[in-house]
Design a protein around this motif. Structure first.
Motif, PDB file in Angstrom:
ATOM      1  N   GLN A 159       0.841  -1.195   0.000  1.00  0.00           N
ATOM      2  CA  GLN A 159       0.000   0.000   0.000  1.00  0.00           C
ATOM      3  C   GLN A 159       0.878   1.248   0.000  1.00  0.00           C
ATOM      4  OE1 GLN A 159      -0.379  -2.302   2.807  1.00  0.00           O
ATOM      5  NE2 GLN A 159      -1.628  -3.543   1.421  1.00  0.00           N
ATOM      6  N   THR A 160       0.252   2.362  -0.324  1.00  0.00           N
ATOM      7  CA  THR A 160       0.923   3.653  -0.238  1.00  0.00           C
ATOM      8  C   THR A 160      -0.104   4.698   0.166  1.00  0.00           C
ATOM      9  OG1 THR A 160       2.356   5.223  -1.418  1.00  0.00           O
ATOM     10  CG2 THR A 160       0.518   4.275  -2.649  1.00  0.00           C
ATOM     11  N   ASP A 161       0.358   5.828   0.636  1.00  0.00           N
ATOM     12  CA  ASP A 161      -0.570   6.899   0.998  1.00  0.00           C
ATOM     13  C   ASP A 161      -0.952   7.697  -0.245  1.00  0.00           C
ATOM     14  OD1 ASP A 161      -0.438   6.103   3.607  1.00  0.00           O
ATOM     15  OD2 ASP A 161      -0.060   8.094   4.412  1.00  0.00           O
ATOM     16  N   ILE A 162      -2.204   8.109  -0.294  1.00  0.00           N
ATOM     17  CA  ILE A 162      -2.701   8.932  -1.385  1.00  0.00           C
ATOM     18  C   ILE A 162      -3.394  10.151  -0.796  1.00  0.00           C
ATOM     19  CG2 ILE A 162      -3.019   6.950  -2.914  1.00  0.00           C
ATOM     20  CD1 ILE A 162      -6.052   7.168  -2.316  1.00  0.00           C
ATOM     21  N   ALA A 163      -3.635  11.134  -1.641  1.00  0.00           N
ATOM     22  CA  ALA A 163      -4.366  12.338  -1.228  1.00  0.00           C
ATOM     23  C   ALA A 163      -5.860  12.078  -1.344  1.00  0.00           C
ATOM     24  CB  ALA A 163      -3.963  13.522  -2.101  1.00  0.00           C
ATOM     25  N   VAL A 164      -6.561  12.150  -0.225  1.00  0.00           N
ATOM     26  CA  VAL A 164      -8.024  12.063  -0.259  1.00  0.00           C
ATOM     27  C   VAL A 164      -8.652  13.439  -0.109  1.00  0.00           C
ATOM     28  CG1 VAL A 164      -8.037   9.690   0.581  1.00  0.00           C
ATOM     29  CG2 VAL A 164      -8.192  11.569   2.226  1.00  0.00           C
ATOM     30  N   GLY A 165      -7.861  14.410   0.289  1.00  0.00           N
ATOM     31  CA  GLY A 165      -8.314  15.794   0.382  1.00  0.00           C
ATOM     32  C   GLY A 165      -7.150  16.713   0.067  1.00  0.00           C
ATOM     33  N   ALA A 166      -7.431  17.881  -0.482  1.00  0.00           N
ATOM     34  CA  ALA A 166      -6.364  18.833  -0.802  1.00  0.00           C
ATOM     35  C   ALA A 166      -6.947  20.231  -0.902  1.00  0.00           C
ATOM     36  CB  ALA A 166      -5.668  18.467  -2.106  1.00  0.00           C
ATOM     37  N   ALA A 167      -6.111  21.214  -0.601  1.00  0.00           N
ATOM     38  CA  ALA A 167      -6.515  22.616  -0.725  1.00  0.00           C
ATOM     39  C   ALA A 167      -5.287  23.457  -1.039  1.00  0.00           C
ATOM     40  CB  ALA A 167      -7.167  23.115   0.561  1.00  0.00           C
ATOM     41  N   GLY A 168      -5.462  24.414  -1.956  1.00  0.00           N
ATOM     42  CA  GLY A 168      -4.376  25.331  -2.294  1.00  0.00           C
ATOM     43  C   GLY A 168      -3.245  24.677  -3.038  1.00  0.00           C
ATOM     44  N   LEU A 169      -3.548  23.630  -3.798  1.00  0.00           N
ATOM     45  CA  LEU A 169      -2.491  22.844  -4.422  1.00  0.00           C
ATOM     46  C   LEU A 169      -2.894  22.396  -5.818  1.00  0.00           C
ATOM     47  CD1 LEU A 169       0.296  21.558  -3.417  1.00  0.00           C
ATOM     48  CD2 LEU A 169      -1.012  19.439  -3.205  1.00  0.00           C
ATOM     49  N   VAL A 170      -1.937  22.422  -6.726  1.00  0.00           N
ATOM     50  CA  VAL A 170      -2.105  21.757  -8.010  1.00  0.00           C
ATOM     51  C   VAL A 170      -2.042  20.261  -7.716  1.00  0.00           C
ATOM     52  CG1 VAL A 170      -1.106  21.328 -10.281  1.00  0.00           C
ATOM     53  CG2 VAL A 170      -1.041  23.637  -9.292  1.00  0.00           C
ATOM     54  N   VAL A 171      -3.118  19.530  -7.936  1.00  0.00           N
ATOM     55  CA  VAL A 171      -3.136  18.119  -7.560  1.00  0.00           C
ATOM     56  C   VAL A 171      -2.593  17.213  -8.663  1.00  0.00           C
ATOM     57  CG1 VAL A 171      -4.996  18.396  -5.888  1.00  0.00           C
ATOM     58  CG2 VAL A 171      -5.548  17.849  -8.272  1.00  0.00           C
ATOM     59  N   ALA A 172      -2.612  17.697  -9.899  1.00  0.00           N
ATOM     60  CA  ALA A 172      -2.066  16.923 -11.013  1.00  0.00           C
ATOM     61  C   ALA A 172      -1.468  17.886 -12.026  1.00  0.00           C
ATOM     62  CB  ALA A 172      -3.133  16.056 -11.671  1.00  0.00           C
ATOM     63  N   GLU A 173      -0.226  17.664 -12.382  1.00  0.00           N
ATOM     64  CA  GLU A 173       0.395  18.467 -13.426  1.00  0.00           C
ATOM     65  C   GLU A 173      -0.028  17.937 -14.791  1.00  0.00           C
ATOM     66  OE1 GLU A 173       4.481  20.286 -12.168  1.00  0.00           O
ATOM     67  OE2 GLU A 173       4.569  18.131 -11.774  1.00  0.00           O
ATOM     68  N   LEU A 216       3.817  24.378  -6.791  1.00  0.00           N
ATOM     69  CA  LEU A 216       2.522  23.702  -6.831  1.00  0.00           C
ATOM     70  C   LEU A 216       1.483  24.369  -5.941  1.00  0.00           C
ATOM     71  CD1 LEU A 216       3.729  19.986  -6.607  1.00  0.00           C
ATOM     72  CD2 LEU A 216       3.064  21.247  -8.665  1.00  0.00           C
ATOM     73  N   VAL A 217       1.927  25.298  -5.083  1.00  0.00           N
ATOM     74  CA  VAL A 217       1.011  25.938  -4.129  1.00  0.00           C
ATOM     75  C   VAL A 217       0.332  27.137  -4.794  1.00  0.00           C
ATOM     76  CG1 VAL A 217       0.830  27.106  -1.904  1.00  0.00           C
ATOM     77  CG2 VAL A 217       2.357  25.131  -2.167  1.00  0.00           C
ATOM     78  N   LEU A 218      -0.981  27.185  -4.678  1.00  0.00           N
ATOM     79  CA  LEU A 218      -1.772  28.224  -5.327  1.00  0.00           C
ATOM     80  C   LEU A 218      -1.846  29.490  -4.480  1.00  0.00           C
ATOM     81  CD1 LEU A 218      -4.673  25.866  -6.488  1.00  0.00           C
ATOM     82  CD2 LEU A 218      -2.761  26.705  -7.887  1.00  0.00           C
ATOM     83  N   ALA A 219      -2.394  30.550  -5.064  1.00  0.00           N
ATOM     84  CA  ALA A 219      -2.556  31.819  -4.356  1.00  0.00           C
ATOM     85  C   ALA A 219      -3.473  31.637  -3.149  1.00  0.00           C
ATOM     86  CB  ALA A 219      -3.138  32.873  -5.309  1.00  0.00           C
ATOM     87  N   PRO A 220      -3.325  32.494  -2.134  1.00  0.00           N
ATOM     88  CA  PRO A 220      -4.106  32.323  -0.896  1.00  0.00           C
ATOM     89  C   PRO A 220      -5.612  32.251  -1.107  1.00  0.00           C
ATOM     90  CG  PRO A 220      -2.370  33.933  -0.565  1.00  0.00           C
ATOM     91  CD  PRO A 220      -2.378  33.626  -2.037  1.00  0.00           C
ATOM     92  N   ASP A 221      -6.130  32.941  -2.112  1.00  0.00           N
ATOM     93  CA  ASP A 221      -7.581  32.944  -2.336  1.00  0.00           C
ATOM     94  C   ASP A 221      -8.028  31.854  -3.310  1.00  0.00           C
ATOM     95  OD1 ASP A 221      -6.425  33.984  -4.604  1.00  0.00           O
ATOM     96  OD2 ASP A 221      -7.786  35.699  -4.783  1.00  0.00           O
ATOM     97  N   ASP A 222      -7.133  30.938  -3.650  1.00  0.00           N
ATOM     98  CA  ASP A 222      -7.448  29.866  -4.600  1.00  0.00           C
ATOM     99  C   ASP A 222      -7.168  28.520  -3.935  1.00  0.00           C
ATOM    100  OD1 ASP A 222      -7.848  28.183  -6.716  1.00  0.00           O
ATOM    101  OD2 ASP A 222      -6.254  29.013  -7.994  1.00  0.00           O
ATOM    102  N   HIS A 223      -8.238  27.812  -3.582  1.00  0.00           N
ATOM    103  CA  HIS A 223      -8.066  26.496  -2.951  1.00  0.00           C
ATOM    104  C   HIS A 223      -7.872  25.386  -3.979  1.00  0.00           C
ATOM    105  CE1 HIS A 223      -8.561  27.826   1.087  1.00  0.00           C
ATOM    106  NE2 HIS A 223      -9.845  28.152   0.964  1.00  0.00           N
ATOM    107  N   GLY A 224      -8.107  25.696  -5.257  1.00  0.00           N
ATOM    108  CA  GLY A 224      -7.915  24.679  -6.278  1.00  0.00           C
ATOM    109  C   GLY A 224      -9.044  23.667  -6.325  1.00  0.00           C
ATOM    110  N   PRO A 225      -8.905  22.641  -7.172  1.00  0.00           N
ATOM    111  CA  PRO A 225      -9.987  21.680  -7.384  1.00  0.00           C
ATOM    112  C   PRO A 225     -10.115  20.633  -6.295  1.00  0.00           C
ATOM    113  CG  PRO A 225      -8.095  21.053  -8.694  1.00  0.00           C
ATOM    114  CD  PRO A 225      -7.740  22.369  -8.030  1.00  0.00           C
TER     115      PRO A 225
END
Length: 320
Positions: free
Chosen positions: A144-158, A207-216
């Motif tokens: 197994q490996t850890d995955i992202a189940v939640g994210a904010a302020g980040l490009v999750v996929a390039e 990969l970190v977005l602007a403070p007012d952009d939580h991303g998808p």
């Protein structure tokens, strides 16, 4: 480029109502945070803080946390959760919790990540990304490996589609799931038994977005129903196709083109289908009865108006 992951010791047992930001900032101490860091938090402590610890076993809560069953093998049940995640036992965890209890996944891990990010900005003044992680297996791979189940302020996929490599070759479908890669990196520092639920990943401020952009959010990494090639496990796919329930058709994917249906019917069953129009094909009345099962698995259902039942059987594309 240097990318690092630091996971602090000394985090106490998290309980319902605890302030995770307070616990994180106390743990990282003078090292602090910098703009562009990514704070990684295990879903287990998010769930504990949000009151998602329940009495009873994993099995007792599995049905309520399941949207549909993907596969079963002995005692193992792989399901799709309300989050769209495909995980063993719906991600319900019975480790590192009091005997007789279980921890459910957060109700909305992306929302949890957004709240943590907003609070971190308010209290530290630093713009960081946040990833909420959980452990998952992978088809075709042991372990197994850890995955992202939640994210904010980040490009999750390039997205590298359309770019050229050093040799001039155009990249077609290269899209690194960087949120998952960050989760895996952080877990190397946290460890499964280390009691380190927080980590700070440094070195990918791009990969970190602007403070007012939580991303998808991490929800953007979840393929919609029917878009994955492995919507069911091998055995469950046979059971669902034999059952032929219309609502079970979606995970098999969009209906195949008429030419592909003709080809698979000929290869698998030796049946020659006739095309009535682009949306309807006709089989001989004495065709192999397994044809209906094969057609269902490829997105074609018996046509409501089958014409002359003594001479033919008709199939039409299913609709979502």
């Amino acid at each position: 480029m240097t990318v690092s992951a630091t996971a602090p010791d000394g985090v106490p047992e998290v309980r319902a109502g605890d302030d995770l930001v307070d616990l994180l900032l106390a743990a990282i101490g003078t090292a602090g945070l910098r703009d562009g860091d990514v704070v990684v938090v295990t879903s287990k402590v998010v769930s504990k803080a949000e009151g998602r610890v329940v009495a009873g076993s994993r099995e007792e809560h599995l049905v309520a946390e399941t949207v549909r069953v993907v596969a079963r093998r002995g005692p193992t049940t792989i399901v799709r959760t309300r989050h769209g995640l495909t995980m063993a036992a719906a991600g319900i965890d019975a480790s590192n919790v009091a005997l007789g209890s279980a921890v459910l996944l957060p109700l909305d891990p992306d929302a949890s990540a957004r709240r943590l990010r907003t609070t971190l900005l308010q209290r530290t003044g630093h713009n960081v990304g946040v990833v909420v992680t959980d452990t998952a297996g992978r088809a075709w791979r042991e372990g197994q490996t850890d995955i992202a189940v939640g994210a904010a302020g980040l490009v999750v996929a390039e997205d590298f589609a359309g770019r050229l490599d050093a040799h001039g070759n155009e990249l077609a479908v290269t899209a690194p799931a960087v949120a998952d890669e960050i989760a895996g990196l952080a877990e190397l520092a946290q460890g499964k038994l280390g009691g380190r639920p927080f980590a700070v990943v440094r070195g990918r401020a791009d990969l970190v977005l602007a403070p007012d952009d939580h991303g998808p959010g991490a929800a953007a990494l979840v393929r919609p129903e029917g878009a994955d090639l492995f919507g069911y496990g091998a055995r469950e796919a046979v059971v669902r196709a034999l059952g032929g329930v219309a609502s079970d058709a979606v995970p098999f994917g969009a209906p195949v083109a008429v030419g592909e249906l003709l080809d698979v019917a000929a290869r698998a069953l030796g049946v020659t289908l006739r095309v009535l129009d682009d949306d309807v094909v006709v089989a001989p009345a004495d065709a192999d009865p397994r044809l209906t099962v094969l057609a269902f698995a490829h997105g074609w259902l018996p046509h409501p108006a089958t014409g002359d039942h003594d001479t033919d059987l008709r199939f039409a594309r299913s609709t979502p």
